[in-house]
Design a protein around this motif. Structure first.
Motif, PDB file in Angstrom:
ATOM      1  N   PHE A 273      -3.884  -1.966  -6.570  1.00  0.00           N
ATOM      2  CA  PHE A 273      -4.208  -2.854  -6.921  1.00  0.00           C
ATOM      3  C   PHE A 273      -3.168  -3.836  -7.993  1.00  0.00           C
ATOM      4  O   PHE A 273      -2.817  -2.440  -9.069  1.00  0.00           O
ATOM      5  CB  PHE A 273      -5.140  -2.735  -8.056  1.00  0.00           C
ATOM      6  N   GLN A 274      -2.921  -4.594  -8.371  1.00  0.00           N
ATOM      7  CA  GLN A 274      -1.446  -5.355  -8.977  1.00  0.00           C
ATOM      8  C   GLN A 274      -2.601  -5.414 -10.182  1.00  0.00           C
ATOM      9  O   GLN A 274      -3.651  -6.508 -10.656  1.00  0.00           O
ATOM     10  CB  GLN A 274      -0.611  -6.453  -8.071  1.00  0.00           C
ATOM     11  N   GLY A 275      -1.630  -4.944 -11.350  1.00  0.00           N
ATOM     12  CA  GLY A 275      -1.865  -5.719 -12.814  1.00  0.00           C
ATOM     13  C   GLY A 275      -2.406  -4.362 -13.448  1.00  0.00           C
ATOM     14  O   GLY A 275      -3.561  -4.325 -14.443  1.00  0.00           O
ATOM     15  N   SER A 276      -2.695  -3.434 -12.821  1.00  0.00           N
ATOM     16  CA  SER A 276      -3.781  -2.446 -13.039  1.00  0.00           C
ATOM     17  C   SER A 276      -3.087  -0.916 -12.345  1.00  0.00           C
ATOM     18  O   SER A 276      -2.260  -1.197 -11.615  1.00  0.00           O
ATOM     19  CB  SER A 276      -5.101  -2.561 -12.192  1.00  0.00           C
ATOM     20  N   GLY A 277      -3.666   0.567 -13.247  1.00  0.00           N
ATOM     21  CA  GLY A 277      -3.135   1.464 -12.539  1.00  0.00           C
ATOM     22  C   GLY A 277      -3.958   1.470 -11.345  1.00  0.00           C
ATOM     23  O   GLY A 277      -3.693   3.211 -10.967  1.00  0.00           O
TER      24      GLY A 277
ATOM     25  N   THR B 254       3.437 -12.916 -10.471  1.00  0.00           N
ATOM     26  CA  THR B 254       3.353 -13.047  -9.123  1.00  0.00           C
ATOM     27  C   THR B 254       3.708 -11.821  -8.401  1.00  0.00           C
ATOM     28  O   THR B 254       4.702 -10.606  -8.507  1.00  0.00           O
ATOM     29  CB  THR B 254       4.790 -13.776  -9.338  1.00  0.00           C
ATOM     30  N   VAL B 255       3.523 -11.787  -6.769  1.00  0.00           N
ATOM     31  CA  VAL B 255       3.594 -10.483  -6.822  1.00  0.00           C
ATOM     32  C   VAL B 255       4.541 -10.748  -5.747  1.00  0.00           C
ATOM     33  O   VAL B 255       4.304 -11.854  -5.180  1.00  0.00           O
ATOM     34  CB  VAL B 255       1.788 -10.361  -5.707  1.00  0.00           C
TER      35      VAL B 255
ATOM     36  N   ILE C 242       5.247 -12.792  -0.798  1.00  0.00           N
ATOM     37  CA  ILE C 242       5.427 -13.829  -2.298  1.00  0.00           C
ATOM     38  C   ILE C 242       3.597 -14.131  -2.250  1.00  0.00           C
ATOM     39  O   ILE C 242       3.362 -15.375  -1.210  1.00  0.00           O
ATOM     40  CB  ILE C 242       6.304 -14.105  -2.705  1.00  0.00           C
ATOM     41  N   GLN C 243       3.547 -14.519  -3.536  1.00  0.00           N
ATOM     42  CA  GLN C 243       1.978 -14.886  -4.299  1.00  0.00           C
ATOM     43  C   GLN C 243       2.311 -15.204  -5.279  1.00  0.00           C
ATOM     44  O   GLN C 243       2.438 -14.190  -6.203  1.00  0.00           O
ATOM     45  CB  GLN C 243       1.103 -13.988  -3.611  1.00  0.00           C
ATOM     46  N   THR C 244       2.061 -16.204  -5.512  1.00  0.00           N
ATOM     47  CA  THR C 244       2.062 -17.021  -6.536  1.00  0.00           C
ATOM     48  C   THR C 244       0.711 -17.846  -6.934  1.00  0.00           C
ATOM     49  O   THR C 244      -0.002 -18.479  -6.873  1.00  0.00           O
ATOM     50  CB  THR C 244       3.248 -18.081  -7.528  1.00  0.00           C
ATOM     51  N   TYR C 245      -0.068 -17.348  -9.038  1.00  0.00           N
ATOM     52  CA  TYR C 245      -1.484 -17.430  -9.170  1.00  0.00           C
ATOM     53  C   TYR C 245      -0.979 -18.658 -10.269  1.00  0.00           C
ATOM     54  O   TYR C 245      -0.884 -18.424 -11.142  1.00  0.00           O
ATOM     55  CB  TYR C 245      -2.100 -16.292  -9.462  1.00  0.00           C
ATOM     56  N   ARG C 246      -2.669 -19.488 -10.307  1.00  0.00           N
ATOM     57  CA  ARG C 246      -2.587 -20.953 -10.948  1.00  0.00           C
ATOM     58  C   ARG C 246      -2.806 -19.730 -12.841  1.00  0.00           C
ATOM     59  O   ARG C 246      -2.542 -19.839 -13.439  1.00  0.00           O
ATOM     60  CB  ARG C 246      -3.824 -21.177 -10.773  1.00  0.00           C
ATOM     61  N   ASP C 247      -3.358 -18.724 -12.518  1.00  0.00           N
ATOM     62  CA  ASP C 247      -4.199 -18.048 -13.882  1.00  0.00           C
ATOM     63  C   ASP C 247      -2.129 -17.164 -14.297  1.00  0.00           C
ATOM     64  O   ASP C 247      -2.229 -16.792 -13.600  1.00  0.00           O
ATOM     65  CB  ASP C 247      -5.450 -17.298 -13.349  1.00  0.00           C
ATOM     66  N   PRO C 248      -2.093 -18.260 -15.379  1.00  0.00           N
ATOM     67  CA  PRO C 248      -0.310 -17.302 -15.821  1.00  0.00           C
ATOM     68  C   PRO C 248      -0.959 -15.835 -16.329  1.00  0.00           C
ATOM     69  O   PRO C 248       0.222 -15.370 -16.581  1.00  0.00           O
ATOM     70  CB  PRO C 248      -0.965 -18.469 -17.550  1.00  0.00           C
ATOM     71  N   ARG C 249      -1.873 -15.343 -16.702  1.00  0.00           N
ATOM     72  CA  ARG C 249      -2.210 -13.555 -16.521  1.00  0.00           C
ATOM     73  C   ARG C 249      -1.391 -13.337 -15.223  1.00  0.00           C
ATOM     74  O   ARG C 249      -1.164 -11.681 -15.857  1.00  0.00           O
ATOM     75  CB  ARG C 249      -3.700 -13.773 -17.215  1.00  0.00           C
TER      76      ARG C 249
ATOM     77  N   SER D 127      -4.835  -9.289 -10.113  1.00  0.00           N
ATOM     78  CA  SER D 127      -4.643 -10.620  -9.241  1.00  0.00           C
ATOM     79  C   SER D 127      -5.066 -10.062  -7.840  1.00  0.00           C
ATOM     80  O   SER D 127      -5.603 -11.371  -7.178  1.00  0.00           O
ATOM     81  CB  SER D 127      -2.982 -10.822  -9.651  1.00  0.00           C
ATOM     82  N   SER D 128      -4.325  -9.435  -7.005  1.00  0.00           N
ATOM     83  CA  SER D 128      -5.032  -8.539  -5.489  1.00  0.00           C
ATOM     84  C   SER D 128      -4.506  -7.717  -5.934  1.00  0.00           C
ATOM     85  O   SER D 128      -4.270  -6.629  -6.544  1.00  0.00           O
ATOM     86  CB  SER D 128      -3.553  -9.825  -4.643  1.00  0.00           C
ATOM     87  N   TYR D 129      -4.398  -7.037  -4.018  1.00  0.00           N
ATOM     88  CA  TYR D 129      -4.239  -5.251  -4.241  1.00  0.00           C
ATOM     89  C   TYR D 129      -3.437  -5.614  -2.748  1.00  0.00           C
ATOM     90  O   TYR D 129      -3.493  -7.140  -1.782  1.00  0.00           O
ATOM     91  CB  TYR D 129      -5.104  -4.587  -3.607  1.00  0.00           C
ATOM     92  N   VAL D 130      -1.865  -5.095  -2.602  1.00  0.00           N
ATOM     93  CA  VAL D 130      -1.272  -5.426  -1.523  1.00  0.00           C
ATOM     94  C   VAL D 130      -1.968  -3.874  -0.621  1.00  0.00           C
ATOM     95  O   VAL D 130      -1.623  -2.588  -1.565  1.00  0.00           O
ATOM     96  CB  VAL D 130       0.582  -4.281  -2.296  1.00  0.00           C
TER      97      VAL D 130
END
Length: 823
Positions: free
Chosen positions: A352-356, A284-285, A274-281, A320-323
């Motif tokens: 890549f999280q948040g993208s395709g 959470t992964v 799990i990873q949560t981010y400061r940016d609200p956009r 945000s990141s990539y798994v």
């Protein structure tokens, strides 16, 4: 790559404790024993990809083509070890100096300074620590955009530290540890306005704190649970795109470790990341965590396999990141005469999280090292690397051919080891066989009079005939040899948009190859092997259309080839081989003679089979009067493999000037990999086998076409498969099972399509006829290794698009290796 994954950062200190042991330090001495050491290594290698991206589309008029160069790397290293009765302390300094012969802006200087130690506080308590400062550079194949458009590589400084304590209380083991990594990235000059890349938004601090509880269940088995907290703090409040990158997370998992037999060790674990981010956009992964590792060593042969998962950092806009889910296999064999051979294969999936966007990475390498004197060695190595991305501009491939000379004062090679005590010259062999696989091309080129670009994966299946001659020798249970091949082929892919559009194709003709082989001989005479070599192939490329008379090229290209497979004895002199091979050729230009030319990068992804006659007999072959291997009953297994997916695409288009209605007929394809599990049941009568099998697997195979900045972009991806097949087989004298199979595969496909103003996506399950065959070879009383080939015809997929329906006649070719265990 010089950077630890999140999971490794979180557990490195704990892992070091496990390596240290709890019954004293492996090299502890009763008296102080200081030791100085030094190494100096020279490497000369050729790379065919100085600027990664194949070319990379940066702007409507800027392309970065792949270029070749010779690179010299000098690596000095000095260190000091101080061993005392309760532990040791180590200090080390090293450097890597890289110099390019032509493209000198790629030159680099890497530095590393480190200190580490281990101390036993009591018979049951031990500690480890370390710290370091390093200067590194990012390769052009990194995921950072700056590494694609910078004049030179990105330079960074990294400070690191770790520490851990472990205490044992009977069968209970308690561990606590931490790691710290701090990064400072330098800005670099760029070829794109504003002509400098600001990397300050990548500077960060990363801290992990973790613990593990282990319970020893027996002398061979243990169970553990562990947890890690992960803090990632960026120096700037927001990056250049306005995103806040700070995050907090962790992982929780449970695992099992076991000694397998006398020489192996297995670990399996699962949990949550799990990873949560400061940016609200940024969402959470939250994703499953799973992994495994296996190590085996005997008679100078060592095998290490590893699979792990992690959440990695990136500054890509909107991501945000990539798994990362990755697996590696490494094999090393020590031979008489101070000789060592090694090989490896690595694959990774990047989500890549948040993208395709999704990337698939493949690495393969094979090499040898010879100690010419106790501390002086020479070596050679060949390596291949590929990134296949759903965003076509991020595709790349690289081939490296290396030669090394080195001096190492800290260790020599022991020629008196108990490995490889017997040499058997199996000698010459001749053979003939066939091949079926994909001829593919990664094509990049300008469109719309250089105002846009096309990046596409073209490919189609073709058969071929093979004639081979080779020589081999067995050193103990290790095999090495050389093989030459002549191949006859007449197949490839085509693209036609008529009337009014471009027409081009690639046809593969005859080829010749020379390869080095290395492998392991199993009881019964079966050989598991890998190969690496050079293949020379003739390609024909006609190109016409859009009002031009066109051009025609017939080129002979030399490419790097690697593969792996099995060779099993049928009689005491005849063997059957089944293998997978991948070949990558250098770029060349082709066009219609009027518009700017396209870049063609050809590849092959094939399965091969052959019958060979061995004049000196097959070492380890078992005579025909031995008991027949028992395959009857239920079994389960894990398998993974490589393969190719192709589609014949038909659809309506507008082409020419003035524009006229036309029809596209083109063959697309690319290679990828799969992984999954299976279960089945066999009925056996004498040497004959009849069985049924079910399988489930995840797939990472897709092809794509991308037009930028506007135009039709589309892709087909296979994501998962459920299947069932019937099998018929025959048990050979050496204990191997030769079988054929036929059945049905139900696969999940995703089709993506976009055009200005239109974006479509379709996911569906499609049934296809699957048939093939393979070889199973015994590795223990109840365990087998399987080498399996299947071809699946899924028929026609379709998608309704403006101005009409697109059809995709799709097929798949897979080569998989599996581990099977009878109940």
């Amino acid at each position: 790559m010089g950077r630890m994954t999140g999971k490794l950062r979180a557990t490195v200190a704990v892992s070091l404790l496990m390596q240290a042991g709890f019954f004293g330090l492996a090299h502890a001495q009763s008296t102080e024993s200081p030791a100085y050491y030094a190494t100096l290594e020279f490497t000369e290698y050729y790379t065919d990809n100085v600027f990664f991206g194949r070319p990379l589309f940066v702007s409507p008029t800027l392309y970065l083509r792949r270029l070749g160069d010779w690179v010299t790397v000098i690596k000095p290293r000095v260190g000091y070890d101080h061993v005392y009765d309760k532990g040791y302390v180590n200090f080390e300094a090293s450097a890597a100096i890289g110099r390019y012969a032509t493209y000198t802006t790629e030159n680099y200087l890497d530095l590393n300074f480190s200190a580490s130690g281990r101390h036993r506080f009591s018979p049951t308590t031990i500690g480890v620590w370390g710290m370091g400062l390093s200067r590194g550079h990012e390769a052009r194949n990194s995921l950072a955009p700056s590494d694609r458009i910078g004049i030179g590589p990105t330079v960074y400084w990294k400070a690191s530290a770790y520490g851990a304590l472990s205490h044992r209380d009977g069968d209970n083991i308690y561990k606590l540890g931490f790691t710290y990594d701090g990064f400072d990235y330098h800005d670099i000059a760029s070829t794109v306005a504003p002509f400098i890349v600001n990397n300050d938004d990548r500077d960060r601090h990363m801290v992990t704190v973790g613990g593990r509880y282990t319970r020893r269940l027996s002398d061979r088995n243990s169970f553990y649970v562990d947890g890690v907290l992960d803090l990632r703090d960026y120096r700037l409040a927001a990056d250049d795109n306005g995103y806040q990158r700070d995050s907090f997370g962790g992982r929780l998992s449970a695992g099992w470790q076991s000694d397998i037999g006398e020489y192996g060790r297995l670990e399996l674990y699962g949990g949550l990341l799990i990873q949560t981010y400061r940016d609200p956009r940024f969402a959470t992964v939250f994703t499953p965590d799973f992994g495994a590792s296996y190590s085996w060593s005997r008679n100078g042969l060592s095998i290490n396999a590893d699979m792990s998962r992690s959440i990695e950092e990136t500054t890509l806009a909107g991501v945000s990141s990539y798994v990362r889910t990755g697996a590696t296999l490494q094999v090393r064999q020590n031979l008489p005469g101070n000789f060592r051979i090694y090989a490896g294969l690595g694959i990774a999936d990047l989500d890549f999280q948040g993208s395709g966007r999704r990337d698939r990475q493949t690495n393969a390498w094979i090499g040898a090292r010879k100690y010419l004197a106790p501390h002086f060695y020479a070596g050679v190595e060949a390596a291949f690397e590929e990134n296949d991305s759903s965003v076509a501009a991020n595709d790349y491939t690289e081939t490296r051919i290396m030669a090394r000379l080195g001096v190492d004062t800290s260790s020599g090679f022991d020629p008196q080891g108990d490995y490889a005590s017997h040499i058997s010259i199996s000698g010459f062999y001749l053979g003939a066989g066939g091949e079926f696989g994909m001829v593919g091309t990664m094509l990049d080129g300008p469109r719309q009079n250089t105002a846009g670009s096309l990046t596409a994966d073209f490919g189609a299946f073709r058969p071929a005939g093979r004639f081979i001659a080779g020589w081999g020798a067995d050193v103990g249970d290790t095999y090495f040899g050389v093989e030459a091949e002549a191949r006859l082929a007449n197949g490839g892919w085509s693209h036609a948009r008529l009337p009014g559009g471009r027409v081009f194709s690639v046809t593969e003709k005859n080829s010749f190859a020379v390869s080095l082989l290395g492998g392991h001989r199993l009881p019964g005479g079966s050989l598991i092997y890998g190969r690496a070599g050079i293949r020379s192939t003739r390609f024909q490329t006609p190109y016409s259309g859009e009002g031009a008379a066109g051009t025609y090229q017939s080129l002979r290209l030399a490419g790097f080839e690697y593969g792996f497979g099995v060779r099993t004895p049928v009689t005491d002199t005849i063997a059957l081989s089944l293998e997978y091979a991948h070949t990558r050729y250098p770029d060349y230009l082709a066009g219609n003679g009027v518009q700017p030319a396209d870049v063609f990068a050809n590849i092959e992804s094939s399965v091969r089979f052959a019958l060979t006659y061995h004049f000196g007999g097959i070492p380890g072959m078992i005579a025909g009067d031995q008991a027949v291997r028992d395959y009857a009953g239920a079994y389960w297994g894990l398998q993974g493999g490589l393969g190719a997916l192709t589609s014949l695409v038909t659809g309506n288009r507008i082409a020419g000037a003035p524009p006229v209605a036309s029809v596209l007929t083109a063959q697309y394809g690319d290679s990828g990999y799969t992984a999954g599990g299976l279960a089945g049941y066999n009925f056996q009568h004498g040497r004959f086998i009849l069985g049924a099998e079910a399988e489930a697997e995840a797939g990472f195979i897709n092809w794509k076409q991308e037009r930028m900045p506007a135009g039709r972009s589309y892709s087909v991806a296979k994501q998962a498969t459920l299947g069932g097949t019937a099998r018929v087989g025959f048990v050979l004298n050496g204990g191997a099972l030769l079988y054929g199979r036929a059945g049905v595969a139900l696969s999940r496909f995703r089709i993506d399509f976009s055009n200005p103003g239109v974006t479509l996506a379709q996911t569906s399950w499609r049934a296809g006829l699957r048939f093939g065959g393979g070889v199973e070879v015994p590795v223990s009383e109840k365990s087998n290794l399987r080498f399996d080939y299947t071809y699946t015809d899924y028929g026609t997929l379709s998608l309704v698009t403006p101005p009409g329906t697109e059809t995709y006649d799709t097929a798949e070719s897979l080569f998989r290796v599996g581990y099977l265990r009878r109940f």
